[in-house]
Design a protein around this motif. Structure first.
Motif, PDB file in Angstrom:
ATOM      1  N   VAL A  14     -23.743  -6.645  21.030  1.00 52.10           N
ATOM      2  CA  VAL A  14     -25.066  -6.082  21.347  1.00 52.10           C
ATOM      3  C   VAL A  14     -25.403  -4.934  20.395  1.00 52.10           C
ATOM      4  O   VAL A  14     -26.533  -4.819  19.905  1.00 52.10           O
ATOM      5  N   ALA A  15     -24.407  -4.092  20.126  1.00 54.85           N
ATOM      6  CA  ALA A  15     -24.645  -2.957  19.223  1.00 54.85           C
ATOM      7  C   ALA A  15     -25.023  -3.440  17.828  1.00 54.85           C
ATOM      8  O   ALA A  15     -25.958  -2.921  17.209  1.00 54.85           O
ATOM      9  N   ASN A  16     -24.333  -4.442  17.331  1.00 54.88           N
ATOM     10  CA  ASN A  16     -24.660  -4.970  15.999  1.00 54.88           C
ATOM     11  C   ASN A  16     -26.041  -5.607  15.987  1.00 54.88           C
ATOM     12  O   ASN A  16     -26.785  -5.481  15.000  1.00 54.88           O
ATOM     13  N   ALA A  17     -26.395  -6.289  17.091  1.00 51.20           N
ATOM     14  CA  ALA A  17     -27.721  -6.910  17.158  1.00 51.20           C
ATOM     15  C   ALA A  17     -28.820  -5.855  17.163  1.00 51.20           C
ATOM     16  O   ALA A  17     -29.853  -6.015  16.490  1.00 51.20           O
ATOM     17  N   LEU A  18     -28.616  -4.774  17.902  1.00 48.94           N
ATOM     18  CA  LEU A  18     -29.630  -3.716  17.940  1.00 48.94           C
ATOM     19  C   LEU A  18     -29.782  -3.039  16.585  1.00 48.94           C
ATOM     20  O   LEU A  18     -30.877  -2.640  16.198  1.00 48.94           O
ATOM     21  N   ARG A  19     -28.643  -2.915  15.863  1.00 53.90           N
ATOM     22  CA  ARG A  19     -28.710  -2.286  14.536  1.00 53.90           C
ATOM     23  C   ARG A  19     -29.529  -3.136  13.562  1.00 53.90           C
ATOM     24  O   ARG A  19     -30.085  -2.613  12.596  1.00 53.90           O
ATOM     25  N   ALA A  20     -29.570  -4.449  13.814  1.00 52.81           N
ATOM     26  CA  ALA A  20     -30.257  -5.344  12.878  1.00 52.81           C
ATOM     27  C   ALA A  20     -31.748  -5.463  13.169  1.00 52.81           C
ATOM     28  O   ALA A  20     -32.451  -6.179  12.451  1.00 52.81           O
ATOM     29  N   LEU A  21     -32.243  -4.779  14.211  1.00 54.69           N
ATOM     30  CA  LEU A  21     -33.659  -4.900  14.544  1.00 54.69           C
ATOM     31  C   LEU A  21     -34.540  -4.330  13.437  1.00 54.69           C
ATOM     32  O   LEU A  21     -34.248  -3.251  12.903  1.00 54.69           O
ATOM     33  N   PRO A  22     -35.610  -5.026  13.072  1.00 53.72           N
ATOM     34  CA  PRO A  22     -36.567  -4.477  12.095  1.00 53.72           C
ATOM     35  C   PRO A  22     -37.422  -3.409  12.766  1.00 53.72           C
ATOM     36  O   PRO A  22     -38.329  -3.725  13.544  1.00 53.72           O
ATOM     37  N   THR A  23     -37.143  -2.165  12.483  1.00 53.61           N
ATOM     38  CA  THR A  23     -37.703  -1.052  13.251  1.00 53.61           C
ATOM     39  C   THR A  23     -39.234  -1.034  13.260  1.00 53.61           C
ATOM     40  O   THR A  23     -39.863  -1.055  14.320  1.00 53.61           O
ATOM     41  N   LEU A  24     -39.820  -0.995  12.074  1.00 57.59           N
ATOM     42  CA  LEU A  24     -41.283  -0.877  12.006  1.00 57.59           C
ATOM     43  C   LEU A  24     -41.960  -2.107  12.608  1.00 57.59           C
ATOM     44  O   LEU A  24     -42.960  -1.992  13.328  1.00 57.59           O
ATOM     45  N   GLY A  25     -41.425  -3.282  12.317  1.00 59.99           N
ATOM     46  CA  GLY A  25     -42.006  -4.498  12.869  1.00 59.99           C
ATOM     47  C   GLY A  25     -41.956  -4.506  14.390  1.00 59.99           C
ATOM     48  O   GLY A  25     -42.907  -4.930  15.055  1.00 59.99           O
ATOM     49  N   LEU A  26     -40.833  -4.013  14.950  1.00 59.37           N
ATOM     50  CA  LEU A  26     -40.707  -3.982  16.406  1.00 59.37           C
ATOM     51  C   LEU A  26     -41.691  -2.981  17.019  1.00 59.37           C
ATOM     52  O   LEU A  26     -42.275  -3.235  18.082  1.00 59.37           O
ATOM     53  N   ILE A  27     -41.870  -1.835  16.362  1.00 65.26           N
ATOM     54  CA  ILE A  27     -42.836  -0.840  16.876  1.00 65.26           C
ATOM     55  C   ILE A  27     -44.241  -1.446  16.908  1.00 65.26           C
ATOM     56  O   ILE A  27     -44.965  -1.341  17.907  1.00 65.26           O
ATOM     57  N   VAL A  28     -44.634  -2.094  15.821  1.00 60.93           N
ATOM     58  CA  VAL A  28     -45.975  -2.700  15.767  1.00 60.93           C
ATOM     59  C   VAL A  28     -46.111  -3.784  16.835  1.00 60.93           C
ATOM     60  O   VAL A  28     -47.146  -3.873  17.519  1.00 60.93           O
ATOM     61  N   LEU A  29     -45.074  -4.600  17.006  1.00 60.15           N
ATOM     62  CA  LEU A  29     -45.129  -5.668  18.006  1.00 60.15           C
ATOM     63  C   LEU A  29     -45.292  -5.093  19.413  1.00 60.15           C
ATOM     64  O   LEU A  29     -46.110  -5.575  20.217  1.00 60.15           O
ATOM     65  N   LEU A  30     -44.522  -4.042  19.731  1.00 58.88           N
ATOM     66  CA  LEU A  30     -44.609  -3.450  21.070  1.00 58.88           C
ATOM     67  C   LEU A  30     -45.959  -2.773  21.295  1.00 58.88           C
ATOM     68  O   LEU A  30     -46.483  -2.782  22.415  1.00 58.88           O
ATOM     69  N   VAL A  31     -46.511  -2.172  20.243  1.00 58.03           N
ATOM     70  CA  VAL A  31     -47.854  -1.579  20.378  1.00 58.03           C
ATOM     71  C   VAL A  31     -48.877  -2.660  20.710  1.00 58.03           C
ATOM     72  O   VAL A  31     -49.752  -2.486  21.572  1.00 58.03           O
ATOM     73  N   ILE A  32     -48.740  -3.794  20.053  1.00 57.05           N
ATOM     74  CA  ILE A  32     -49.673  -4.901  20.321  1.00 57.05           C
ATOM     75  C   ILE A  32     -49.505  -5.426  21.743  1.00 57.05           C
ATOM     76  O   ILE A  32     -50.488  -5.709  22.437  1.00 57.05           O
ATOM     77  N   LEU A  33     -48.244  -5.527  22.199  1.00 52.77           N
ATOM     78  CA  LEU A  33     -47.989  -6.095  23.524  1.00 52.77           C
ATOM     79  C   LEU A  33     -48.282  -5.108  24.657  1.00 52.77           C
ATOM     80  O   LEU A  33     -48.858  -5.475  25.682  1.00 52.77           O
ATOM     81  N   LEU A  34     -47.864  -3.848  24.470  1.00 56.78           N
ATOM     82  CA  LEU A  34     -47.981  -2.870  25.554  1.00 56.78           C
ATOM     83  C   LEU A  34     -49.242  -2.030  25.468  1.00 56.78           C
ATOM     84  O   LEU A  34     -49.696  -1.480  26.478  1.00 56.78           O
ATOM     85  N   GLY A  35     -49.795  -1.893  24.259  1.00 56.59           N
ATOM     86  CA  GLY A  35     -50.952  -1.021  24.056  1.00 56.59           C
ATOM     87  C   GLY A  35     -52.104  -1.280  25.008  1.00 56.59           C
ATOM     88  O   GLY A  35     -52.642  -0.331  25.607  1.00 56.59           O
ATOM     89  N   PRO A  36     -52.525  -2.534  25.198  1.00 51.58           N
ATOM     90  CA  PRO A  36     -53.680  -2.779  26.086  1.00 51.58           C
ATOM     91  C   PRO A  36     -53.446  -2.346  27.528  1.00 51.58           C
ATOM     92  O   PRO A  36     -54.410  -2.218  28.286  1.00 51.58           O
ATOM     93  N   SER A  37     -52.195  -2.121  27.931  1.00 55.24           N
ATOM     94  CA  SER A  37     -51.916  -1.725  29.313  1.00 55.24           C
ATOM     95  C   SER A  37     -52.132  -0.241  29.556  1.00 55.24           C
ATOM     96  O   SER A  37     -52.096   0.212  30.705  1.00 55.24           O
ATOM     97  N   PHE A  38     -52.341   0.526  28.496  1.00 54.74           N
ATOM     98  CA  PHE A  38     -52.498   1.974  28.642  1.00 54.74           C
ATOM     99  C   PHE A  38     -53.787   2.423  27.952  1.00 54.74           C
ATOM    100  O   PHE A  38     -54.117   1.947  26.865  1.00 54.74           O
ATOM    101  N   ALA A  39     -54.482   3.352  28.613  1.00 58.02           N
ATOM    102  CA  ALA A  39     -55.727   3.859  28.037  1.00 58.02           C
ATOM    103  C   ALA A  39     -55.520   5.170  27.291  1.00 58.02           C
ATOM    104  O   ALA A  39     -56.423   5.658  26.625  1.00 58.02           O
ATOM    105  N   SER A  40     -54.331   5.748  27.409  1.00 59.57           N
ATOM    106  CA  SER A  40     -54.069   7.042  26.782  1.00 59.57           C
ATOM    107  C   SER A  40     -53.173   6.865  25.555  1.00 59.57           C
ATOM    108  O   SER A  40     -52.935   5.749  25.088  1.00 59.57           O
TER     109      SER A  40
END
Length: 228
Positions: free
Chosen positions: A59-85
């Motif tokens: 699990v630790a090795n898998a987390l280290r391999a995550l593409p950081t910026l791509g994951l941030i953008v993906l989560l903003v797209i997925l979670l962003g509409p749920s928050f107005a602030s």
């Protein structure tokens, strides 16, 4: 560069360096705190029981391999509409910062516990200490040098990645670099990079000082004698 730092306009208001520095420290501190809450209990359990080492390492090795910026953008797209602030940008960034910090803390914790001399554990067990007493009274103090090493690594990764997260409107010192790039203000970009570097250096020194204060002098002497 000197003129940029000497300009009072850059040190006041909501976009001033002190405010951006406070934001950067706040995001980094929250992410590090949550990562410790997740990673340390797992690391202590795995190190003490020797169970689940393969799973945790995978699990630790898998987390280290995550593409950081791509994951941030993906989560903003997925979670962003749920928050107005601002949580639409802050929460995804914090999730990624936590995921980034968990592997080094978890790995250092279970490696530190696992590296404790068996004779010390056997002696504590022979004195009638219970497993939790052995864990917190013997293994954890002996593992502190490696645990602090993991904390240093995680903290530096959080501080550097929080700079990148400014790309999705997260506050902090990264705004100087992102906004400077948008305005072709290279002095501001350089100032932001210098401030992030100085912040990382200062935090690293602080953790090193805490390590010096909390690690037993006997363990530090042992570490200096041990070959790397």
């Amino acid at each position: 560069m000197v003129s940029w730092f000497m300009d009072p306009e850059h040190w006041g208001g909501p976009d001033g360096v002190p405010v951006l520095l406070a934001q950067h420290l706040a995001y980094s501190g929250i992410a590090l705190f949550v990562a410790c809450l997740i990673a340390m209990p797992i690391g202590l359990y795995v190190g003490h029981t020797r169970r689940g080492v393969v799973v945790v390492a995978g699990v630790a090795n898998a987390l280290r391999a995550l593409p950081t910026l791509g994951l941030i953008v993906l989560l903003v797209i997925l979670l962003g509409p749920s928050f107005a602030s601002d949580l639409a940008f802050v929460l995804p960034s914090l999730i990624v910062l936590v995921l980034l910090a968990v592997p080094p803390i978890m790995a250092a914790t279970y490696a530190g516990i696992g590296a404790v001399e068996p004779e010390a554990v056997d002696a504590a067990r022979g004195m009638g200490q219970r497993p939790l007493q052995i864990l917190f009274g013997v293994e954890l103090p002996c593992a502190l040098p490696l645990i602090f090493s993991g904390l240093r690594s995680a903290t530096l990764q959080i501080i550097s990645t929080a700079t990148i997260a400014a790309y999705v409107s997260l506050g902090g010192l990264g705004r100087l670099i992102i906004d400077g790039r948008a305005q072709n203000d290279y002095q501001q970009m350089a100032a932001g990079a210098i401030l992030v570097g100085l912040l990382a250096f200062a935090v690293d020194l602080l953790i090193g000082l805490l390590s010096h204060l909390f690690v037993s002098p006997g363990l530090k002497r042992h570490s200096r004698r041990s070959p790397l």
